[in-house]
Design an enzyme around this catalytic site. Sequence first.
Site, PDB file in Angstrom:
ATOM      1  N   ARG A  96       0.838  -1.216   0.000  1.00 36.72           N
ATOM      2  CA  ARG A  96       0.000   0.000   0.000  1.00 36.72           C
ATOM      3  C   ARG A  96       0.867   1.258   0.000  1.00 36.72           C
ATOM      4  O   ARG A  96       0.460   2.306  -0.500  1.00 36.72           O
ATOM      5  CB  ARG A  96      -0.954   0.011   1.208  1.00 36.72           C
ATOM      6  CG  ARG A  96      -2.073   1.039   1.029  1.00 36.72           C
ATOM      7  CD  ARG A  96      -3.017   1.123   2.229  1.00 36.72           C
ATOM      8  NE  ARG A  96      -2.396   1.791   3.343  1.00 36.72           N
ATOM      9  CZ  ARG A  96      -2.129   1.235   4.514  1.00 36.72           C
ATOM     10  NH1 ARG A  96      -2.440  -0.039   4.748  1.00 36.72           N
ATOM     11  NH2 ARG A  96      -1.555   1.925   5.468  1.00 36.72           N
ATOM     12  N   TYR A 119     -17.542  14.211 -15.191  1.00 39.31           N
ATOM     13  CA  TYR A 119     -17.991  12.833 -14.965  1.00 39.31           C
ATOM     14  C   TYR A 119     -18.946  12.813 -13.763  1.00 39.31           C
ATOM     15  O   TYR A 119     -18.613  13.357 -12.696  1.00 39.31           O
ATOM     16  CB  TYR A 119     -16.760  11.957 -14.735  1.00 39.31           C
ATOM     17  CG  TYR A 119     -17.085  10.517 -14.471  1.00 39.31           C
ATOM     18  CD1 TYR A 119     -17.798   9.761 -15.389  1.00 39.31           C
ATOM     19  CD2 TYR A 119     -16.679   9.900 -13.296  1.00 39.31           C
ATOM     20  CE1 TYR A 119     -18.115   8.435 -15.141  1.00 39.31           C
ATOM     21  CE2 TYR A 119     -16.979   8.570 -13.047  1.00 39.31           C
ATOM     22  CZ  TYR A 119     -17.699   7.846 -13.972  1.00 39.31           C
ATOM     23  OH  TYR A 119     -18.002   6.539 -13.721  1.00 39.31           O
ATOM     24  N   ASP A 124      -8.703  16.769 -15.267  1.00 40.28           N
ATOM     25  CA  ASP A 124      -8.928  15.362 -15.585  1.00 40.28           C
ATOM     26  C   ASP A 124      -8.652  15.210 -17.087  1.00 40.28           C
ATOM     27  O   ASP A 124      -9.405  15.715 -17.919  1.00 40.28           O
ATOM     28  CB  ASP A 124     -10.382  14.998 -15.235  1.00 40.28           C
ATOM     29  CG  ASP A 124     -10.715  13.535 -15.537  1.00 40.28           C
ATOM     30  OD1 ASP A 124     -10.052  12.931 -16.413  1.00 40.28           O
ATOM     31  OD2 ASP A 124     -11.654  13.007 -14.912  1.00 40.28           O
ATOM     32  N   LYS A 131      -9.434   3.939 -18.989  1.00 40.44           N
ATOM     33  CA  LYS A 131      -9.783   4.348 -20.360  1.00 40.44           C
ATOM     34  C   LYS A 131      -8.573   4.254 -21.287  1.00 40.44           C
ATOM     35  O   LYS A 131      -8.002   3.196 -21.418  1.00 40.44           O
ATOM     36  CB  LYS A 131     -10.377   5.761 -20.324  1.00 40.44           C
ATOM     37  CG  LYS A 131     -11.318   6.025 -19.151  1.00 40.44           C
ATOM     38  CD  LYS A 131     -12.551   5.157 -19.182  1.00 40.44           C
ATOM     39  CE  LYS A 131     -13.514   5.588 -18.089  1.00 40.44           C
ATOM     40  NZ  LYS A 131     -14.267   4.594 -17.455  1.00 40.44           N
TER      41      LYS A 131
END
Length: 394
Positions: free
Chosen positions: A58, A111, A183, A208
């Site tokens: 992590r 979005y 973004d 994407k």
Amino acid sequence: MKNENLQFDSKCVHSGVGEYEHGSVVPPIYQTSTFKFENAAHGAALFKGDVEGYIYTRMKNPTVEAMENAVAELEGGHKALGCASGMAAISTTFTALLKSGDHVVCSKSVYGPTLTLLQTVLSKFGVEATFVDTDITEEIEKAVKPNTKIVYVESPANPVIAITDLEAAAKIAHANNALFVVDNTFMSPALQQPLKFGADVVVHSMTKFLNGHADVVGGIIVVKNEDDYKMMRRILNQMGGVIDPFNSFLVHRGLKTLAIRMQKHTENAQIIAEYLEKHPKVKWVRYPGLKSHPNYEVGLKQHSAPGGMISFELTDGFKAGEIVMNNVKLCKLAVSLGGVETLVQHPASMTHLTMGEAARATAGITEGLVRLSVGIENVKDLINDLEQALVKIQ
Ligand code: PLP
């Protein structure tokens, strides 16, 4: 040869790749949650930061780091932080940069879950947001307040591929001591590098174009300096939304063909957009490569090619949208975007159905709006498929 001297397509192939055991030419997948210390002193030195190394996935993992270095290099950033999804990247960025009492100016065209995150989650913690048409620069100027800490845009953005002038938005943000966050999911660094136009932070849904094969959910945050990196890394470690090694490996593999994929997505999309613009069943088309796009000139300043995303409005509204959805054969009926396969969706009968017509109209989602994520198939096959579906509209 140093990567910074390479052209972008060469960087796609070589960025983030180092020297590995056995002469492996790609980064090995370190599919491990934790790393063994040599002894107590080594463990202590790692935790104190006195030596370089790995403690726990992590916090840091070599496979993840290789992919992060590659994306940072492609975006022209300092370093990057791999996240479990695009939304993990966006929520971590907001959490890291905002506190109670702060204000965000955000694109109306953003979005959906990003908008909801600001409206329903961050609002609980005292963060206020104003949503404006950031493709009209004056709207940003009017919306900033003394407590504005972030100007946040997607460009181009859903649903009508709205283009914001990145340089102008950055100037307004900085004049108000706010950060400019972009973004860049729809363009990818192959076509647009927002840091060059004044962005302070770039986020992506790597689900994407960056990964490009519709088989990974992932996100990334790209920052400009070491202080921001350290601060973001601490927050990401605490929030916990990190990407895992295997998905990082897949994204890194996808990046190698990013330049060539984006070129083909664009070539196909330009031909399809021009075909749709002349089609009698199509009212209008929004594509950054068409002169009819309201911010066509702005686009020319900031992206090197218009990309693979098209929106268009059918002349016969909702029913026509359903007919097209039910008749396409090669274009896949699915949400998401940026993969090698062409995806098509009709927001009014799919993603935005439950909103109802009135709310859709306010959000700019018209009844015959169709969104295409153009893939890398042969464009003749794609046009044949669209044509046989469009002629079914009576
Ligand atoms: N940003 C944009 C522009 C998107 O289109 C999406 C998802 O469709 C996201 C962020 C969220 O990404 P993810 O689904 O990887 O969380």
